[in-house]
Design a protein around this motif. Structure first.
Motif, mmCIF file in Angstrom:
data_model
loop_
_atom_site.group_PDB
_atom_site.id
_atom_site.type_symbol
_atom_site.label_atom_id
_atom_site.label_comp_id
_atom_site.label_asym_id
_atom_site.label_seq_id
_atom_site.Cartn_x
_atom_site.Cartn_y
_atom_site.Cartn_z
ATOM 1 N N PRO A 102 0.817 -1.224 0.000
ATOM 2 C CA PRO A 102 0.000 0.000 0.000
ATOM 3 C C PRO A 102 0.845 1.266 0.000
ATOM 4 O O PRO A 102 1.920 1.319 0.605
ATOM 5 C CB PRO A 102 -0.799 -0.106 1.309
ATOM 6 N N LEU A 103 0.355 2.280 -0.693
ATOM 7 C CA LEU A 103 0.948 3.607 -0.560
ATOM 8 C C LEU A 103 0.544 4.171 0.804
ATOM 9 O O LEU A 103 -0.575 3.929 1.264
ATOM 10 C CB LEU A 103 0.453 4.540 -1.667
ATOM 11 N N PRO A 104 1.423 4.939 1.453
ATOM 12 C CA PRO A 104 1.142 5.417 2.814
ATOM 13 C C PRO A 104 0.263 6.667 2.866
ATOM 14 O O PRO A 104 0.395 7.501 3.768
ATOM 15 C CB PRO A 104 2.538 5.711 3.354
ATOM 16 N N VAL A 105 -0.649 6.797 1.910
ATOM 17 C CA VAL A 105 -1.493 7.989 1.808
ATOM 18 C C VAL A 105 -2.914 7.558 1.460
ATOM 19 O O VAL A 105 -3.118 6.658 0.649
ATOM 20 C CB VAL A 105 -0.975 8.956 0.709
ATOM 21 N N GLU A 106 -3.904 8.190 2.104
ATOM 22 C CA GLU A 106 -5.291 8.045 1.690
ATOM 23 C C GLU A 106 -5.643 9.209 0.765
ATOM 24 O O GLU A 106 -5.399 10.372 1.108
ATOM 25 C CB GLU A 106 -6.217 8.042 2.907
ATOM 26 N N PHE A 107 -6.191 8.886 -0.389
ATOM 27 C CA PHE A 107 -6.526 9.906 -1.374
ATOM 28 C C PHE A 107 -8.011 10.242 -1.230
ATOM 29 O O PHE A 107 -8.886 9.535 -1.743
ATOM 30 C CB PHE A 107 -6.174 9.421 -2.779
ATOM 31 N N VAL A 108 -8.279 11.309 -0.494
ATOM 32 C CA VAL A 108 -9.645 11.725 -0.190
ATOM 33 C C VAL A 108 -10.089 12.758 -1.215
ATOM 34 O O VAL A 108 -9.374 13.737 -1.471
ATOM 35 C CB VAL A 108 -9.730 12.323 1.229
ATOM 36 N N VAL A 109 -11.248 12.541 -1.816
ATOM 37 C CA VAL A 109 -11.802 13.489 -2.779
ATOM 38 C C VAL A 109 -13.118 14.011 -2.227
ATOM 39 O O VAL A 109 -13.975 13.239 -1.793
ATOM 40 C CB VAL A 109 -12.028 12.829 -4.158
ATOM 41 N N ARG A 110 -13.275 15.330 -2.236
ATOM 42 C CA ARG A 110 -14.468 15.970 -1.677
ATOM 43 C C ARG A 110 -15.168 16.810 -2.744
ATOM 44 O O ARG A 110 -14.540 17.631 -3.395
ATOM 45 C CB ARG A 110 -14.092 16.868 -0.491
ATOM 46 N N GLY A 111 -16.475 16.578 -2.880
ATOM 47 C CA GLY A 111 -17.267 17.361 -3.819
ATOM 48 C C GLY A 111 -18.114 18.421 -3.149
ATOM 49 O O GLY A 111 -18.665 19.304 -3.812
ATOM 50 N N THR A 153 -7.962 16.035 -1.116
ATOM 51 C CA THR A 153 -7.474 16.421 0.215
ATOM 52 C C THR A 153 -6.844 15.198 0.872
ATOM 53 O O THR A 153 -7.445 14.553 1.715
ATOM 54 C CB THR A 153 -8.619 16.983 1.080
ATOM 55 N N PRO A 154 -5.626 14.864 0.495
ATOM 56 C CA PRO A 154 -4.999 13.613 0.952
ATOM 57 C C PRO A 154 -4.696 13.628 2.445
ATOM 58 O O PRO A 154 -4.639 14.684 3.088
ATOM 59 C CB PRO A 154 -3.715 13.550 0.125
ATOM 60 N N ALA A 155 -4.510 12.433 2.973
ATOM 61 C CA ALA A 155 -4.192 12.301 4.393
ATOM 62 C C ALA A 155 -3.159 11.194 4.575
ATOM 63 O O ALA A 155 -3.177 10.187 3.862
ATOM 64 C CB ALA A 155 -5.450 11.965 5.200
ATOM 65 N N THR A 156 -2.266 11.400 5.517
ATOM 66 C CA THR A 156 -1.321 10.346 5.869
ATOM 67 C C THR A 156 -2.048 9.295 6.687
ATOM 68 O O THR A 156 -2.947 9.607 7.475
ATOM 69 C CB THR A 156 -0.141 10.900 6.674
ATOM 70 N N LYS A 157 -1.679 8.037 6.516
ATOM 71 C CA LYS A 157 -2.321 6.948 7.239
ATOM 72 C C LYS A 157 -1.747 6.856 8.645
ATOM 73 O O LYS A 157 -0.540 6.697 8.821
ATOM 74 C CB LYS A 157 -2.113 5.626 6.514
ATOM 75 N N ALA A 158 -2.628 6.961 9.632
ATOM 76 C CA ALA A 158 -2.190 6.878 11.022
ATOM 77 C C ALA A 158 -2.124 5.424 11.470
ATOM 78 O O ALA A 158 -2.764 4.542 10.891
ATOM 79 C CB ALA A 158 -3.141 7.656 11.920
ATOM 80 N N ALA A 159 -1.357 5.177 12.512
ATOM 81 C CA ALA A 159 -1.315 3.851 13.115
ATOM 82 C C ALA A 159 -2.680 3.526 13.696
ATOM 83 O O ALA A 159 -3.488 4.412 13.994
ATOM 84 C CB ALA A 159 -0.241 3.804 14.192
ATOM 85 N N HIS A 160 -2.943 2.225 13.872
ATOM 86 C CA HIS A 160 -4.239 1.776 14.391
ATOM 87 C C HIS A 160 -4.545 2.463 15.721
ATOM 88 O O HIS A 160 -3.758 2.412 16.651
ATOM 89 C CB HIS A 160 -4.205 0.261 14.583
ATOM 90 N N ALA A 162 -4.881 5.761 16.069
ATOM 91 C CA ALA A 162 -4.491 7.172 15.996
ATOM 92 C C ALA A 162 -5.310 7.863 14.916
ATOM 93 O O ALA A 162 -6.078 7.235 14.188
ATOM 94 C CB ALA A 162 -3.001 7.293 15.709
ATOM 95 N N HIS A 163 -5.153 9.189 14.800
ATOM 96 C CA HIS A 163 -5.932 9.965 13.847
ATOM 97 C C HIS A 163 -5.134 10.223 12.576
ATOM 98 O O HIS A 163 -3.946 10.544 12.637
ATOM 99 C CB HIS A 163 -6.348 11.309 14.465
ATOM 100 N N ASP A 164 -5.799 10.084 11.413
ATOM 101 C CA ASP A 164 -5.172 10.457 10.153
ATOM 102 C C ASP A 164 -4.980 11.966 10.120
ATOM 103 O O ASP A 164 -5.722 12.722 10.753
ATOM 104 C CB ASP A 164 -6.052 10.033 8.971
ATOM 105 N N VAL A 165 -3.977 12.417 9.353
ATOM 106 C CA VAL A 165 -3.669 13.840 9.274
ATOM 107 C C VAL A 165 -3.800 14.303 7.832
ATOM 108 O O VAL A 165 -3.088 13.825 6.939
ATOM 109 C CB VAL A 165 -2.246 14.130 9.793
ATOM 110 N N SER A 166 -4.727 15.226 7.585
ATOM 111 C CA SER A 166 -4.905 15.793 6.247
ATOM 112 C C SER A 166 -3.832 16.840 5.988
ATOM 113 O O SER A 166 -3.469 17.606 6.886
ATOM 114 C CB SER A 166 -6.292 16.424 6.110
#
Length: 325
Positions: A102-111, A153-160, A162-166
């Protein structure tokens, strides 16, 4: 089988909360999914756990089956647009996939500008901030308003736990080592995310739904191909609103009608819970209400009735995966 309130109530004590299968591979537990890796194979067991505020809040009857089958639907629907890790559905709660890094980023898209959590775009905007993940936001926006264009609005993946950081693209690339994600991989995944979101919005509009926002995860196969992984456009990874009542409710200053886990988020938010400490209990009525919304989301998205498998899930999964001889 029509899924009635009585059936949902009868299954409140028979949900799939956790799995520990021997012989399926190395196990990794996420908030909702139990992953098993074996060579170039990965088996994703989608449990009935529900999470929000980066916490597991309880279980919802048949939620795992619904999420799994919706994800499989979207993987099939978009396979000519974007490559994925999807192979097949050996059980209503299981995806068989290609093992990926996995890439260490969540790719969040907001409309739309919305949300109630501390990490939401609306929470930041309501606090007076006019920049979010590197995007400038105009004054005068209202909660639940459609954005001029979808924003990544990407976010780094936090450890189980913890909170993700946008963060912005630039901040994420600066904070991560070059060997975890390159600028080229980030940009390729970002393009894929926007393509998937556009396709998702179009298909959902045909079903009377608004795809409000979503997150995508990407990974690399052993041969180096970049593919979408995990899930696509499910009520857990995405926010859905009923389109038929959106305009009227927005004009009246009311929240849109949700068909996702925002129903549960709003319940906890009304109690003042935002993810800190032990969450309050999840009452049966909220669990059943959430299940009904997940089922409606399934039926609207797939244009097919939801037919739950009511057999004991652990034994059924083991049999379908050939773990019992």
């Amino acid at each position: 089988m029509k899924v009635t309130g009585d059936l949902l109530r009868a299954h409140l004590d028979h949900t799939l909360e956790a799995t520990h299968f021997e012989g399926l591979g190395v196990r990794y537990e996420g908030k909702v999914r139990d992953n098993y890796s074996r060579g170039n194979e990965r088996f994703i067991v989608v449990t009935d756990r529900i999470s929000a505020f980066d916490q597991v809040l309880g279980t919802i009857p048949f939620k795992g089956q619904i999420l799994n089958l919706i994800a499989a639907y979207w993987f099939e629907k978009t396979k000519n647009i974007i490559k994925s890790h999807f192979v097949r559905v050996p059980d209503p709660n299981v995806l068989e996939c290609i093992e990926c890094k996995p890439l260490p980023v969540e790719f969040v898209v907001r409309g739309f500008i919305t949300g109630s959590t501390s990490t939401s775009m609306w929470t930041h905007y309501a606090a007076g901030k006019r920049s979010f993940c590197g995007h400038a936001l105009a004054d005068g926006l209202k909660k639940n308003q459609k954005l001029a264009r979808p924003l990544l609005t990407p976010a780094t993946k936090a450890a189980h736990g913890a909170h993700d950081v946008s963060a912005s693209r630039e901040d994420i690339l600066a904070s991560l080592a070059n060997d975890t994600i390159s600028a080229d991989d980030f940009d390729a995944a970002a393009t894929m995310a926007m393509t998937l979101f556009e396709a998702g919005q179009t298909i959902c509009a045909e079903r009377g739904l608004i795809l409000v926002d979503t997150k995508y995860e990407f990974g690399k196969t052993a041969s180096g191909d970049l593919v979408v992984i995990d899930e696509i456009h499910t009520p857990d990874s995405s926010r859905f609103w009923l389109s038929g009542t959106y305009d009227e409710r927005f004009a009246a200053g009311l929240d849109p009608e949700p068909l996702d886990k925002d129903f549960v988020r709003r319940y906890f938010t009304a109690l003042g819970y935002q993810g800190n400490g032990t969450p309050p209990p999840l009452p049966p009525e909220i669990r059943i209400g959430a299940a009904k919304r997940y089922i409606e989301a399934f039926e609207r998205i797939t244009a097919a009735p939801f037919e739950p498998d009511t057999s004991p899930p652990l034994a059924r999964i083991a049999k379908n995966l050939g773990l019992y001889t």
